[in-house]
Design a protein around this motif. Sequence first.
Motif, PDB file in Angstrom:
ATOM      1  N   LYS A   1      35.250  52.516 -28.055  1.00 21.27           N
ATOM      2  CA  LYS A   1      36.716  52.422 -27.925  1.00 21.27           C
ATOM      3  C   LYS A   1      37.129  51.839 -26.572  1.00 21.27           C
ATOM      4  N   LEU A   2      36.190  51.869 -25.639  1.00 20.99           N
ATOM      5  CA  LEU A   2      36.505  51.487 -24.254  1.00 20.99           C
ATOM      6  C   LEU A   2      36.450  49.972 -24.029  1.00 20.99           C
ATOM      7  N   LEU A   3      35.557  49.299 -24.747  1.00 18.66           N
ATOM      8  CA  LEU A   3      35.281  47.883 -24.476  1.00 18.66           C
ATOM      9  C   LEU A   3      35.302  47.051 -25.753  1.00 18.66           C
ATOM     10  N   PRO A   4      35.542  45.733 -25.633  1.00 19.59           N
ATOM     11  CA  PRO A   4      35.418  44.857 -26.806  1.00 19.59           C
ATOM     12  C   PRO A   4      33.990  44.953 -27.359  1.00 19.59           C
ATOM     13  N   ALA A   5      33.841  44.898 -28.693  1.00 22.12           N
ATOM     14  CA  ALA A   5      32.547  45.105 -29.352  1.00 22.12           C
ATOM     15  C   ALA A   5      31.444  44.221 -28.767  1.00 22.12           C
ATOM     16  N   LYS A   6      31.794  42.964 -28.485  1.00 24.25           N
ATOM     17  CA  LYS A   6      30.790  42.013 -27.981  1.00 24.25           C
ATOM     18  C   LYS A   6      30.267  42.402 -26.606  1.00 24.25           C
ATOM     19  N   LEU A   7      31.111  43.114 -25.859  1.00 28.88           N
ATOM     20  CA  LEU A   7      30.766  43.471 -24.483  1.00 28.88           C
ATOM     21  C   LEU A   7      29.900  44.730 -24.402  1.00 28.88           C
ATOM     22  N   VAL A   8      29.925  45.545 -25.460  1.00 30.44           N
ATOM     23  CA  VAL A   8      29.238  46.844 -25.419  1.00 30.44           C
ATOM     24  C   VAL A   8      27.742  46.712 -25.122  1.00 30.44           C
ATOM     25  N   PRO A   9      26.943  45.907 -25.889  1.00 29.67           N
ATOM     26  CA  PRO A   9      25.500  45.856 -25.598  1.00 29.67           C
ATOM     27  C   PRO A   9      25.180  45.331 -24.196  1.00 29.67           C
ATOM     28  N   VAL A  10      25.997  44.400 -23.698  1.00 31.24           N
ATOM     29  CA  VAL A  10      25.777  43.850 -22.356  1.00 31.24           C
ATOM     30  C   VAL A  10      26.073  44.918 -21.303  1.00 31.24           C
TER      31      VAL A  10
ATOM     32  N   VAL B   1      25.985  48.121 -21.694  1.00 34.68           N
ATOM     33  CA  VAL B   1      24.935  49.148 -21.785  1.00 34.68           C
ATOM     34  C   VAL B   1      23.709  48.709 -20.995  1.00 34.68           C
ATOM     35  N   LYS B   2      23.305  47.447 -21.190  1.00 36.69           N
ATOM     36  CA  LYS B   2      22.121  46.915 -20.508  1.00 36.69           C
ATOM     37  C   LYS B   2      22.313  46.952 -18.981  1.00 36.69           C
ATOM     38  N   LEU B   3      23.499  46.508 -18.527  1.00 38.72           N
ATOM     39  CA  LEU B   3      23.754  46.458 -17.078  1.00 38.72           C
ATOM     40  C   LEU B   3      23.917  47.854 -16.469  1.00 38.72           C
ATOM     41  N   SER B   4      24.299  48.824 -17.282  1.00 38.53           N
ATOM     42  CA  SER B   4      24.539  50.179 -16.754  1.00 38.53           C
ATOM     43  C   SER B   4      23.246  50.892 -16.387  1.00 38.53           C
ATOM     44  N   GLY B   5      22.126  50.458 -17.016  1.00 35.68           N
ATOM     45  CA  GLY B   5      20.854  51.139 -16.773  1.00 35.68           C
ATOM     46  C   GLY B   5      20.692  52.415 -17.580  1.00 35.68           C
TER      47      GLY B   5
ATOM     48  N   LEU C   1      30.720  49.877 -12.852  1.00 39.06           N
ATOM     49  CA  LEU C   1      30.433  48.632 -13.569  1.00 39.06           C
ATOM     50  C   LEU C   1      31.683  48.106 -14.279  1.00 39.06           C
ATOM     51  N   ILE C   2      32.453  49.008 -14.881  1.00 39.07           N
ATOM     52  CA  ILE C   2      33.672  48.607 -15.596  1.00 39.07           C
ATOM     53  C   ILE C   2      34.710  48.046 -14.618  1.00 39.07           C
ATOM     54  N   LYS C   3      34.742  48.599 -13.410  1.00 32.65           N
ATOM     55  CA  LYS C   3      35.717  48.147 -12.400  1.00 32.65           C
ATOM     56  C   LYS C   3      35.241  46.912 -11.634  1.00 32.65           C
ATOM     57  N   ALA C   4      33.941  46.589 -11.757  1.00 36.15           N
ATOM     58  CA  ALA C   4      33.415  45.427 -11.025  1.00 36.15           C
ATOM     59  C   ALA C   4      32.267  44.803 -11.818  1.00 36.15           C
TER      60      ALA C   4
END
Length: 405
Positions: free
Chosen positions: A295-304, A306-310, A331-334
């Motif tokens: 619900k927080l992010l566009p669907a396309k952005l979710v896997p990316v 997740v990967k960047l979050s570690g 990560l969401i703010k920057a």
Amino acid sequence: MTDVIIIGGGAAGCLAAVQAARYGKSVLLFEKNDHLGRKLRITGKGRCNVTNNSPTEEHMKNIPVNPRFLYSAFSNFDSQDVMDFFEELGVPLKTERGNRVFPVSDNANDIADALAREMKKLGVKVVNRRVTKLLTENGAVTGVRAGGEDHSASAVLIACGGRSYPNTGSTGDGYTLAESVGHTVTELKPSLVPLVSPDKYCSELMGLSLRNVTLKLMDGEKLLYSELGEMLFTHFGVSGPLVLSASSHIRDMMPNRYRLMIDLKPALSAEQLDARIQRDFAENLNRDFSNGIRKLLPAKLVPVAVKLSGIPSEQKVNSITKEQRRKFGELIKAFPVRISAFRPLDEAIVTSGGISTKEINPKTMESKIVNGLYFAGEVIDVDAYTGGFNLQIAFSTAYTAAINM
């Protein structure tokens, strides 16, 4: 023998033609395209951002290259003069966010057509030929050669644009002509151009458009630009209005020097975002992390993201630590995008660089090298950020050249 020859039928050339003709001069304009104002007709996504409804001081702040050169031109013909000019030609205008001025119709053709009509009414002769040579004698311009024929004039204006958008006719002819009579052309670089990123996830996000995000351009730890608006991920990196504006703040492109930081939730403070993430997590305690943020992010952005979050995508939401959640919020703010290059010059809206301002009289736009030769618009080494400032430069320099020719 014509009083004035103008090379280029774009924004600068057409306005100069109108003004010179209003002063009673005979005007011959050469435009190698079939139609006048081809680039003008596609500016501002076809809406034509004619100027910026703000004081000259504000315009100066938005011109990173040689702003002082334009003081006289702006005092001759400022943004209010541009607005009055087009409204008198029957094109009603409106001012939008950021003081950007557009035709009420949102149709760039109305601006180009109004100029063409006024030129016709004033008897400006338009010839669809390419000028191949400047004719000079004893340090003064005497005319031009076009289509194998020589045409005489007491003044010649070079207003044929830069080298961006070459399919509109901006192929750099003005630089070649100026150099042929001894002028210096500074290094030509793209400005207001999409940016290339080495980050593979940009191509994974290709086609994703982000609205109401804040984009920051960083040079190391130094903030160069920050703005709220729209941007787009592409197969090569990033584009869209925010990115184009950011690109004009980059002077010496070097790999790993510049990076973008995208605030995906600029309306929320770090604390508010954390509270929002906690609410989403509370609703998805027994689900995988990748499902808990849908619900927080566009669907396309979710896997990316997740990967960047570690955080492993299959880690259960109820086991995510406070520290993991805090880092995810950061990560969401920057959201980071590294920059490695500009896209090619022919994809740029504006060419940075051009005929050296040291060789042009700023009060008249006349060459300091060849008497009777004038310059206007993008061919000169001045360029600005987005927001109507570049067209204002074109109109102000064109008006100044016209009244002095």
